[in-house]
Design a protein around this motif. Structure first.
Motif, mmCIF file in Angstrom:
data_model
loop_
_atom_site.group_PDB
_atom_site.id
_atom_site.type_symbol
_atom_site.label_atom_id
_atom_site.label_comp_id
_atom_site.label_asym_id
_atom_site.label_seq_id
_atom_site.Cartn_x
_atom_site.Cartn_y
_atom_site.Cartn_z
ATOM 1 N N ASN A 143 -13.729 0.133 5.611
ATOM 2 C CA ASN A 143 -13.321 0.853 4.564
ATOM 3 C C ASN A 143 -13.063 2.504 5.029
ATOM 4 O O ASN A 143 -13.148 2.500 6.076
ATOM 5 N N GLU A 144 -12.924 3.057 3.931
ATOM 6 C CA GLU A 144 -12.139 4.575 4.468
ATOM 7 C C GLU A 144 -13.350 5.290 4.913
ATOM 8 O O GLU A 144 -13.137 6.446 5.653
ATOM 9 N N LEU A 200 0.899 -1.224 -0.044
ATOM 10 C CA LEU A 200 -0.122 0.108 -0.079
ATOM 11 C C LEU A 200 0.779 1.225 0.037
ATOM 12 O O LEU A 200 0.416 2.411 -0.174
ATOM 13 N N HIS A 215 -5.788 2.375 7.967
ATOM 14 C CA HIS A 215 -5.667 1.776 6.763
ATOM 15 C C HIS A 215 -7.073 0.671 6.569
ATOM 16 O O HIS A 215 -7.365 0.149 7.722
ATOM 17 N N ASP A 255 -7.848 -3.647 -2.840
ATOM 18 C CA ASP A 255 -7.257 -2.941 -4.119
ATOM 19 C C ASP A 255 -5.988 -3.334 -4.587
ATOM 20 O O ASP A 255 -5.788 -3.607 -5.923
ATOM 21 N N CYS A 256 -5.303 -3.789 -3.868
ATOM 22 C CA CYS A 256 -3.870 -4.282 -3.978
ATOM 23 C C CYS A 256 -4.028 -5.560 -4.840
ATOM 24 O O CYS A 256 -3.195 -5.818 -5.794
ATOM 25 N N GLN A 279 -8.624 -1.294 0.965
ATOM 26 C CA GLN A 279 -7.354 -0.914 0.196
ATOM 27 C C GLN A 279 -6.697 -2.301 0.011
ATOM 28 O O GLN A 279 -5.762 -2.190 -1.074
#
Length: 433
Positions: free
Chosen positions: A358-359, A274, A282, A289-290, A286
Protein backbone atom coordinates in the motif's frame (compact mmCIF):
# COMPACT_ATOMS: atom_id res chain seq x y z
CA UNK A 1 16.73 27.74 -38.48
CA UNK A 2 13.13 26.79 -39.37
CA UNK A 3 11.33 24.78 -36.73
CA UNK A 4 10.17 21.31 -37.81
CA UNK A 5 6.37 20.96 -37.69
CA UNK A 6 4.64 17.64 -38.34
CA UNK A 7 1.03 16.47 -38.05
CA UNK A 8 -0.21 12.97 -38.77
CA UNK A 9 -3.70 11.50 -38.28
CA UNK A 10 -5.07 7.95 -38.35
CA UNK A 11 -8.53 6.51 -37.90
CA UNK A 12 -9.20 4.37 -34.84
CA UNK A 13 -11.41 1.28 -35.07
CA UNK A 14 -12.37 -1.48 -32.65
CA UNK A 15 -12.29 -5.25 -33.01
CA UNK A 16 -12.40 -7.65 -35.91
CA UNK A 17 -15.41 -5.78 -37.35
CA UNK A 18 -13.37 -2.53 -37.26
CA UNK A 19 -16.17 -0.45 -35.74
CA UNK A 20 -15.34 3.27 -36.20
CA UNK A 21 -14.33 4.76 -32.85
CA UNK A 22 -12.54 8.01 -33.60
CA UNK A 23 -9.38 9.64 -34.88
CA UNK A 24 -5.91 9.97 -33.36
CA UNK A 25 -3.65 12.88 -34.33
CA UNK A 26 0.06 13.18 -33.64
CA UNK A 27 1.63 16.66 -33.46
CA UNK A 28 5.28 17.66 -33.42
CA UNK A 29 6.42 21.27 -33.13
CA UNK A 30 10.19 21.38 -32.92
CA UNK A 31 11.18 18.98 -30.16
CA UNK A 32 7.72 18.98 -28.57
CA UNK A 33 5.41 16.07 -29.31
CA UNK A 34 1.75 15.68 -28.30
CA UNK A 35 -1.41 13.97 -29.46
CA UNK A 36 -5.16 14.48 -29.58
CA UNK A 37 -8.05 12.06 -29.89
CA UNK A 38 -11.65 12.68 -30.95
CA UNK A 39 -14.48 10.13 -30.76
CA UNK A 40 -16.50 9.46 -33.92
CA UNK A 41 -20.13 10.57 -33.63
CA UNK A 42 -21.35 7.05 -34.41
CA UNK A 43 -19.41 5.71 -31.42
CA UNK A 44 -20.82 8.35 -29.09
CA UNK A 45 -24.37 7.36 -30.08
CA UNK A 46 -23.77 3.58 -30.11
CA UNK A 47 -25.57 1.47 -27.52
CA UNK A 48 -22.28 -0.41 -26.97
CA UNK A 49 -20.10 2.67 -26.45
CA UNK A 50 -17.62 2.85 -23.59
CA UNK A 51 -14.56 4.91 -22.72
CA UNK A 52 -11.74 3.19 -24.63
CA UNK A 53 -9.27 4.74 -22.18
CA UNK A 54 -9.88 6.02 -18.63
CA UNK A 55 -8.53 9.43 -19.68
CA UNK A 56 -10.88 9.74 -22.69
CA UNK A 57 -14.35 10.84 -21.64
CA UNK A 58 -17.30 10.09 -23.93
CA UNK A 59 -17.64 13.66 -25.21
CA UNK A 60 -17.42 15.41 -28.58
CA UNK A 61 -14.31 17.26 -29.68
CA UNK A 62 -10.56 16.77 -29.49
CA UNK A 63 -9.04 15.63 -26.20
CA UNK A 64 -5.42 16.70 -25.76
CA UNK A 65 -2.66 14.55 -24.27
CA UNK A 66 0.68 15.82 -23.07
CA UNK A 67 2.78 13.45 -20.93
CA UNK A 68 3.46 14.37 -17.32
CA UNK A 69 7.10 13.27 -17.59
CA UNK A 70 9.68 12.41 -20.25
CA UNK A 71 9.23 8.73 -19.45
CA UNK A 72 5.49 8.75 -20.18
CA UNK A 73 3.83 8.23 -23.54
CA UNK A 74 2.50 11.16 -25.55
CA UNK A 75 -0.59 9.05 -26.30
CA UNK A 76 -3.64 8.45 -24.14
CA UNK A 77 -3.23 5.34 -22.01
CA UNK A 78 -5.12 2.83 -24.16
CA UNK A 79 -2.94 3.68 -27.17
CA UNK A 80 0.22 3.66 -25.06
CA UNK A 81 -0.59 0.07 -24.09
CA UNK A 82 -0.31 -0.92 -27.78
CA UNK A 83 3.09 0.71 -28.33
CA UNK A 84 6.05 -1.62 -28.92
CA UNK A 85 8.09 -2.70 -25.92
CA UNK A 86 11.86 -2.32 -25.59
CA UNK A 87 12.56 -5.27 -27.90
CA UNK A 88 10.01 -4.08 -30.46
CA UNK A 89 11.48 -0.56 -30.47
CA UNK A 90 14.92 -2.05 -31.05
CA UNK A 91 13.69 -4.00 -34.09
CA UNK A 92 11.82 -0.98 -35.52
CA UNK A 93 14.80 1.37 -35.05
CA UNK A 94 17.28 -1.08 -36.61
CA UNK A 95 14.92 -1.69 -39.54
CA UNK A 96 14.51 2.06 -40.11
CA UNK A 97 18.26 2.67 -40.06
CA UNK A 98 18.82 -0.20 -42.51
CA UNK A 99 16.14 1.19 -44.86
CA UNK A 100 17.75 4.63 -44.83
CA UNK A 101 21.15 3.17 -45.68
CA UNK A 102 19.69 1.02 -48.46
CA UNK A 103 17.81 4.00 -49.97
CA UNK A 104 20.98 6.13 -49.94
CA UNK A 105 22.98 3.41 -51.69
CA UNK A 106 20.28 2.99 -54.38
CA UNK A 107 19.80 6.72 -54.89
CA UNK A 108 16.15 6.46 -53.81
CA UNK A 109 14.16 8.82 -51.60
CA UNK A 110 15.59 8.51 -48.09
CA UNK A 111 13.17 8.23 -45.13
CA UNK A 112 13.54 11.03 -42.55
CA UNK A 113 16.30 10.50 -40.02
CA UNK A 114 14.54 10.51 -36.67
CA UNK A 115 11.71 8.22 -35.67
CA UNK A 116 8.80 9.82 -33.83
CA UNK A 117 6.71 8.18 -31.14
CA UNK A 118 3.97 7.90 -33.79
CA UNK A 119 6.35 5.91 -36.02
CA UNK A 120 6.87 3.41 -33.22
CA UNK A 121 3.13 3.19 -32.49
CA UNK A 122 2.35 2.53 -36.17
CA UNK A 123 5.23 0.05 -36.49
CA UNK A 124 3.34 -2.64 -34.55
CA UNK A 125 1.69 -5.33 -36.66
CA UNK A 126 -2.10 -4.91 -36.83
CA UNK A 127 -2.77 -8.60 -36.24
CA UNK A 128 -0.65 -8.75 -33.10
CA UNK A 129 -1.47 -5.32 -31.59
CA UNK A 130 -2.59 -5.86 -28.00
CA UNK A 131 -6.30 -5.56 -27.26
CA UNK A 132 -8.94 -4.54 -29.79
CA UNK A 133 -7.84 -1.08 -30.96
CA UNK A 134 -6.83 -0.85 -34.62
CA UNK A 135 -5.27 2.04 -36.54
CA UNK A 136 -6.11 2.83 -40.18
CA UNK A 137 -4.45 5.31 -42.56
CA UNK A 138 -6.11 7.51 -45.18
CA UNK A 139 -5.75 4.79 -47.82
CA UNK A 140 -7.75 2.41 -45.62
CA UNK A 141 -4.78 0.19 -44.71
CA UNK A 142 -4.49 -1.24 -41.21
CA UNK A 143 -1.28 -0.20 -39.48
CA UNK A 144 0.77 -1.95 -39.74
CA UNK A 145 0.40 -4.59 -42.42
CA UNK A 146 3.06 -6.40 -44.44
CA UNK A 147 3.88 -4.28 -47.50
CA UNK A 148 4.25 -7.12 -50.00
CA UNK A 149 0.99 -8.75 -48.94
CA UNK A 150 2.85 -11.71 -47.43
CA UNK A 151 1.89 -13.56 -44.27
CA UNK A 152 2.41 -11.29 -41.26
CA UNK A 153 2.29 -13.87 -38.50
CA UNK A 154 4.42 -16.99 -38.97
CA UNK A 155 3.43 -20.52 -37.87
CA UNK A 156 5.39 -22.61 -35.38
CA UNK A 157 7.18 -24.25 -38.30
CA UNK A 158 9.18 -21.02 -38.74
CA UNK A 159 10.48 -20.84 -35.16
CA UNK A 160 14.04 -21.68 -36.21
CA UNK A 161 14.01 -18.80 -38.71
CA UNK A 162 12.65 -16.46 -36.05
CA UNK A 163 15.26 -17.51 -33.49
CA UNK A 164 18.06 -16.97 -36.00
CA UNK A 165 16.85 -13.48 -36.90
CA UNK A 166 16.35 -12.39 -33.28
CA UNK A 167 19.78 -13.69 -32.26
CA UNK A 168 21.34 -11.73 -35.11
CA UNK A 169 19.69 -8.56 -33.75
CA UNK A 170 20.91 -9.34 -30.21
CA UNK A 171 24.49 -9.72 -31.50
CA UNK A 172 24.25 -6.60 -33.73
CA UNK A 173 24.85 -8.79 -36.78
CA UNK A 174 21.41 -8.61 -38.39
CA UNK A 175 21.08 -8.48 -42.18
CA UNK A 176 18.51 -6.63 -44.24
CA UNK A 177 16.77 -9.98 -44.74
CA UNK A 178 16.63 -10.56 -40.95
CA UNK A 179 15.00 -7.18 -40.36
CA UNK A 180 12.62 -7.60 -43.27
CA UNK A 181 11.53 -10.91 -41.78
CA UNK A 182 11.07 -9.47 -38.28
CA UNK A 183 9.32 -6.32 -39.55
CA UNK A 184 5.98 -6.21 -37.74
CA UNK A 185 6.41 -9.78 -36.47
CA UNK A 186 8.95 -8.92 -33.78
CA UNK A 187 7.10 -5.98 -32.25
CA UNK A 188 4.74 -7.63 -29.77
CA UNK A 189 4.67 -6.71 -26.09
CA UNK A 190 6.60 -8.14 -23.18
CA UNK A 191 9.77 -6.24 -22.21
CA UNK A 192 13.34 -6.23 -23.50
CA UNK A 193 13.68 -9.94 -24.19
CA UNK A 194 13.66 -11.37 -27.76
CA UNK A 195 10.25 -12.57 -28.87
CA UNK A 196 7.92 -12.79 -31.83
CA UNK A 197 4.22 -13.17 -32.56
CA UNK A 198 3.42 -16.64 -33.93
CA UNK A 199 0.41 -18.79 -34.75
CA UNK A 200 -0.09 -21.90 -32.64
CA UNK A 201 -0.90 -25.21 -34.35
CA UNK A 202 -4.62 -24.48 -34.14
CA UNK A 203 -4.22 -20.97 -35.60
CA UNK A 204 -4.56 -19.16 -32.26
CA UNK A 205 -2.34 -16.09 -31.81
CA UNK A 206 0.56 -16.58 -29.40
CA UNK A 207 3.87 -15.04 -28.36
CA UNK A 208 7.04 -17.03 -28.79
CA UNK A 209 9.65 -16.01 -26.21
CA UNK A 210 13.22 -16.99 -26.98
CA UNK A 211 16.30 -17.53 -24.83
CA UNK A 212 18.67 -14.56 -24.83
CA UNK A 213 22.37 -14.94 -25.61
CA UNK A 214 22.93 -13.31 -22.18
CA UNK A 215 20.97 -15.91 -20.19
CA UNK A 216 22.75 -17.88 -17.47
CA UNK A 217 19.66 -20.04 -16.76
CA UNK A 218 16.69 -21.33 -18.75
CA UNK A 219 14.50 -18.24 -18.44
CA UNK A 220 11.93 -19.57 -20.93
CA UNK A 221 11.40 -22.77 -18.92
CA UNK A 222 11.26 -20.67 -15.75
CA UNK A 223 8.38 -18.57 -17.08
CA UNK A 224 6.35 -21.59 -18.20
CA UNK A 225 7.00 -23.23 -14.82
CA UNK A 226 5.74 -20.12 -13.02
CA UNK A 227 2.58 -19.97 -15.14
CA UNK A 228 1.81 -23.65 -14.56
CA UNK A 229 2.40 -23.28 -10.82
CA UNK A 230 0.12 -20.22 -10.80
CA UNK A 231 -2.63 -22.29 -12.39
CA UNK A 232 -2.21 -24.95 -9.68
CA UNK A 233 -2.41 -22.15 -7.12
CA UNK A 234 -5.87 -21.18 -8.40
CA UNK A 235 -4.76 -18.22 -10.50
CA UNK A 236 -6.24 -17.60 -13.96
CA UNK A 237 -3.25 -17.59 -16.33
CA UNK A 238 -2.31 -17.29 -19.97
CA UNK A 239 -1.94 -20.79 -21.46
CA UNK A 240 1.70 -21.72 -22.04
CA UNK A 241 4.05 -24.56 -22.87
CA UNK A 242 7.64 -25.16 -23.94
CA UNK A 243 8.11 -25.84 -27.66
CA UNK A 244 11.49 -27.13 -28.83
CA UNK A 245 13.05 -25.74 -31.98
CA UNK A 246 16.36 -27.40 -32.88
CA UNK A 247 17.09 -28.00 -29.16
CA UNK A 248 16.18 -24.40 -28.24
CA UNK A 249 13.37 -24.17 -25.61
CA UNK A 250 10.84 -21.55 -26.68
CA UNK A 251 8.13 -20.37 -24.27
CA UNK A 252 4.88 -20.32 -26.21
CA UNK A 253 2.29 -18.12 -24.47
CA UNK A 254 -1.17 -17.97 -26.03
CA UNK A 255 -2.85 -14.57 -26.30
CA UNK A 256 -5.83 -14.15 -23.98
CA UNK A 257 -7.13 -11.02 -25.75
CA UNK A 258 -8.17 -13.10 -28.78
CA UNK A 259 -11.13 -15.43 -29.28
CA UNK A 260 -12.11 -17.87 -32.03
CA UNK A 261 -12.02 -16.67 -35.64
CA UNK A 262 -9.84 -13.64 -34.91
CA UNK A 263 -12.13 -11.85 -32.45
CA UNK A 264 -10.41 -9.22 -30.29
CA UNK A 265 -11.10 -8.25 -26.67
CA UNK A 266 -10.37 -4.67 -25.50
CA UNK A 267 -7.47 -4.59 -23.03
CA UNK A 268 -6.04 -2.07 -20.58
CA UNK A 269 -2.95 -2.51 -18.44
CA UNK A 270 -3.28 -1.84 -14.73
CA UNK A 271 -1.00 1.13 -15.29
CA UNK A 272 -3.47 2.57 -17.77
CA UNK A 273 -6.44 1.84 -15.53
CA UNK A 274 -4.63 3.76 -12.77
CA UNK A 275 -3.61 6.52 -15.22
CA UNK A 276 -0.19 6.01 -13.68
CA UNK A 277 2.98 7.88 -14.51
CA UNK A 278 5.93 5.61 -15.22
CA UNK A 279 7.98 7.70 -12.78
CA UNK A 280 5.81 6.95 -9.75
CA UNK A 281 5.60 3.96 -7.43
CA UNK A 282 2.32 2.01 -7.41
CA UNK A 283 0.59 -0.36 -5.00
CA UNK A 284 -1.57 -3.47 -5.06
CA UNK A 285 -4.19 -1.59 -3.03
CA UNK A 286 -4.46 0.97 -5.86
CA UNK A 287 -5.21 -1.84 -8.33
CA UNK A 288 -7.75 -3.13 -5.80
CA UNK A 289 -9.45 0.28 -5.86
CA UNK A 290 -9.72 0.05 -9.67
CA UNK A 291 -11.28 -3.40 -9.36
CA UNK A 292 -13.89 -2.10 -6.90
CA UNK A 293 -14.73 0.85 -9.17
CA UNK A 294 -14.67 -0.78 -12.60
CA UNK A 295 -14.96 -4.58 -12.50
CA UNK A 296 -18.09 -6.60 -13.09
CA UNK A 297 -17.27 -9.06 -10.27
CA UNK A 298 -15.05 -7.21 -7.78
CA UNK A 299 -15.23 -9.88 -5.07
CA UNK A 300 -13.75 -12.52 -7.38
CA UNK A 301 -11.08 -10.23 -8.83
CA UNK A 302 -10.01 -8.86 -5.44
CA UNK A 303 -9.39 -12.40 -4.14
CA UNK A 304 -7.51 -13.23 -7.34
CA UNK A 305 -5.32 -10.12 -7.03
CA UNK A 306 -4.38 -10.96 -3.43
CA UNK A 307 -3.72 -14.55 -4.50
CA UNK A 308 -1.29 -13.24 -7.14
CA UNK A 309 0.38 -10.94 -4.62
CA UNK A 310 1.10 -13.87 -2.31
CA UNK A 311 2.15 -16.12 -5.20
CA UNK A 312 4.58 -13.53 -6.60
CA UNK A 313 6.24 -13.19 -3.21
CA UNK A 314 6.57 -16.96 -2.70
CA UNK A 315 8.18 -17.56 -6.13
CA UNK A 316 10.29 -14.36 -6.08
CA UNK A 317 8.59 -12.78 -9.09
CA UNK A 318 9.98 -9.30 -8.47
CA UNK A 319 8.96 -7.95 -11.88
CA UNK A 320 5.29 -7.50 -10.97
CA UNK A 321 4.96 -3.85 -12.10
CA UNK A 322 1.65 -2.30 -13.24
CA UNK A 323 2.24 -3.11 -16.92
CA UNK A 324 2.36 -6.80 -15.97
CA UNK A 325 -1.22 -6.74 -14.68
CA UNK A 326 -4.18 -6.02 -16.92
CA UNK A 327 -7.92 -5.91 -17.53
CA UNK A 328 -10.21 -7.24 -20.27
CA UNK A 329 -13.43 -5.47 -21.21
CA UNK A 330 -16.67 -7.34 -20.52
CA UNK A 331 -19.42 -4.92 -21.60
CA UNK A 332 -20.67 -1.35 -21.17
CA UNK A 333 -17.45 -0.07 -19.58
CA UNK A 334 -17.16 -2.92 -17.09
CA UNK A 335 -13.96 -4.93 -16.91
CA UNK A 336 -12.45 -8.04 -15.36
CA UNK A 337 -8.93 -8.92 -14.29
CA UNK A 338 -7.02 -10.37 -17.24
CA UNK A 339 -5.21 -13.71 -16.88
CA UNK A 340 -1.76 -13.51 -15.30
CA UNK A 341 1.20 -13.22 -17.70
CA UNK A 342 4.91 -12.33 -17.63
CA UNK A 343 5.34 -14.23 -14.36
CA UNK A 344 8.99 -15.14 -13.77
CA UNK A 345 10.94 -16.55 -10.81
CA UNK A 346 14.16 -14.64 -10.07
CA UNK A 347 16.49 -16.89 -8.05
CA UNK A 348 19.19 -14.19 -8.00
CA UNK A 349 16.96 -11.47 -6.47
CA UNK A 350 15.87 -10.63 -2.93
CA UNK A 351 12.17 -11.38 -2.28
CA UNK A 352 10.93 -7.78 -2.52
CA UNK A 353 8.25 -7.10 -5.12
CA UNK A 354 8.29 -4.11 -7.45
CA UNK A 355 4.72 -3.17 -6.53
CA UNK A 356 4.09 -1.75 -3.08
CA UNK A 357 1.64 -3.37 -0.68
CA UNK A 358 0.00 0.00 0.00
CA UNK A 359 1.10 3.61 -0.17
CA UNK A 360 2.34 3.57 3.44
CA UNK A 361 4.04 0.17 3.75
CA UNK A 362 6.17 0.22 0.60
CA UNK A 363 7.25 -2.79 -1.54
CA UNK A 364 5.81 -6.19 -0.61
CA UNK A 365 8.56 -8.02 1.29
CA UNK A 366 6.73 -9.92 4.04
CA UNK A 367 4.04 -12.57 3.95
CA UNK A 368 2.87 -11.42 7.38
CA UNK A 369 2.27 -7.90 6.04
CA UNK A 370 0.38 -9.31 3.05
CA UNK A 371 -1.86 -11.33 5.39
CA UNK A 372 -2.46 -8.28 7.59
CA UNK A 373 -3.63 -6.33 4.51
CA UNK A 374 -5.98 -9.08 3.26
CA UNK A 375 -9.00 -7.20 4.57
CA UNK A 376 -8.42 -4.44 2.01
CA UNK A 377 -9.04 -7.10 -0.64
CA UNK A 378 -12.35 -7.99 1.07
CA UNK A 379 -10.97 -11.27 2.47
CA UNK A 380 -11.98 -12.48 5.91
CA UNK A 381 -9.28 -14.14 8.02
CA UNK A 382 -10.44 -17.67 7.19
CA UNK A 383 -10.62 -16.82 3.44
CA UNK A 384 -7.09 -15.42 3.46
CA UNK A 385 -5.86 -18.53 5.26
CA UNK A 386 -7.55 -20.77 2.67
CA UNK A 387 -6.03 -18.86 -0.26
CA UNK A 388 -2.60 -18.80 1.36
CA UNK A 389 -2.74 -22.56 1.91
CA UNK A 390 -3.69 -23.22 -1.72
CA UNK A 391 -0.84 -21.06 -3.01
CA UNK A 392 1.67 -22.58 -0.58
CA UNK A 393 0.72 -26.16 -1.51
CA UNK A 394 1.14 -25.38 -5.21
CA UNK A 395 4.53 -23.70 -4.83
CA UNK A 396 6.04 -26.37 -2.60
CA UNK A 397 5.44 -28.90 -5.41
CA UNK A 398 7.47 -26.81 -7.86
CA UNK A 399 9.96 -29.57 -8.65
CA UNK A 400 7.22 -31.97 -9.76
CA UNK A 401 5.79 -29.36 -12.16
CA UNK A 402 9.28 -28.36 -13.31
CA UNK A 403 10.02 -31.95 -14.40
CA UNK A 404 6.70 -32.31 -16.25
CA UNK A 405 6.69 -32.66 -20.03
CA UNK A 406 5.22 -29.18 -20.55
CA UNK A 407 8.18 -27.56 -18.73
CA UNK A 408 11.00 -30.10 -19.05
CA UNK A 409 13.58 -28.80 -16.59
CA UNK A 410 16.82 -30.69 -16.02
CA UNK A 411 18.58 -31.26 -12.70
CA UNK A 412 20.82 -28.29 -13.52
CA UNK A 413 17.73 -26.13 -14.10
CA UNK A 414 16.31 -27.20 -10.73
CA UNK A 415 19.52 -26.19 -8.99
CA UNK A 416 19.52 -22.82 -10.77
CA UNK A 417 15.93 -21.96 -9.81
CA UNK A 418 15.82 -23.47 -6.31
CA UNK A 419 16.49 -20.18 -4.41
CA UNK A 420 13.40 -18.61 -6.02
CA UNK A 421 11.06 -21.26 -4.58
CA UNK A 422 12.73 -22.42 -1.37
CA UNK A 423 13.12 -19.28 0.67
CA UNK A 424 12.33 -17.56 3.94
CA UNK A 425 8.87 -16.49 2.79
CA UNK A 426 7.85 -20.13 2.21
CA UNK A 427 9.13 -20.97 5.70
CA UNK A 428 7.09 -18.08 7.13
CA UNK A 429 3.93 -19.38 5.46
CA UNK A 430 4.56 -22.87 6.86
CA UNK A 431 4.74 -21.33 10.33
CA UNK A 432 1.57 -19.26 9.79
CA UNK A 433 -0.39 -22.26 8.59
Amino acid sequence: MKRSVLQQSVKVALGQAALPVGSLTFNRDGARESSTFAYHETWLTSANRFEISPDLRLVEGHQFRKPSSRDDSIFHFAFADTEPDGWGCRVIARDHARRRKSAQEKGEEVPRAGLTEMDYLLGVDDMSRIGALRLINEAGNYLRTIEDGGRGTPPLLELAHLIGATRAVEMNKETEADLRYLRGRGTSLGGMRPKCTVLDDDGHLAIGKFPSIKDDRSVTRGEVLALHLAAEAGITVAESRIVMSEEVPVALVRRFDRVAHGGRIPYLSAGSMLQASRQDEHAYTQIADCIIARCVDPKRDLEELWRRLVFNLLITNVDDHVQNHGFLHVEHGQWRLAPAFDVNPFPDKDPELKLWLNEDYGPVDSIEAAVNEAGYFKLAADEARRVLGEVYNAVRNWKRVARSASVGMTDADLDAFEPAFENGQMEAVATLL
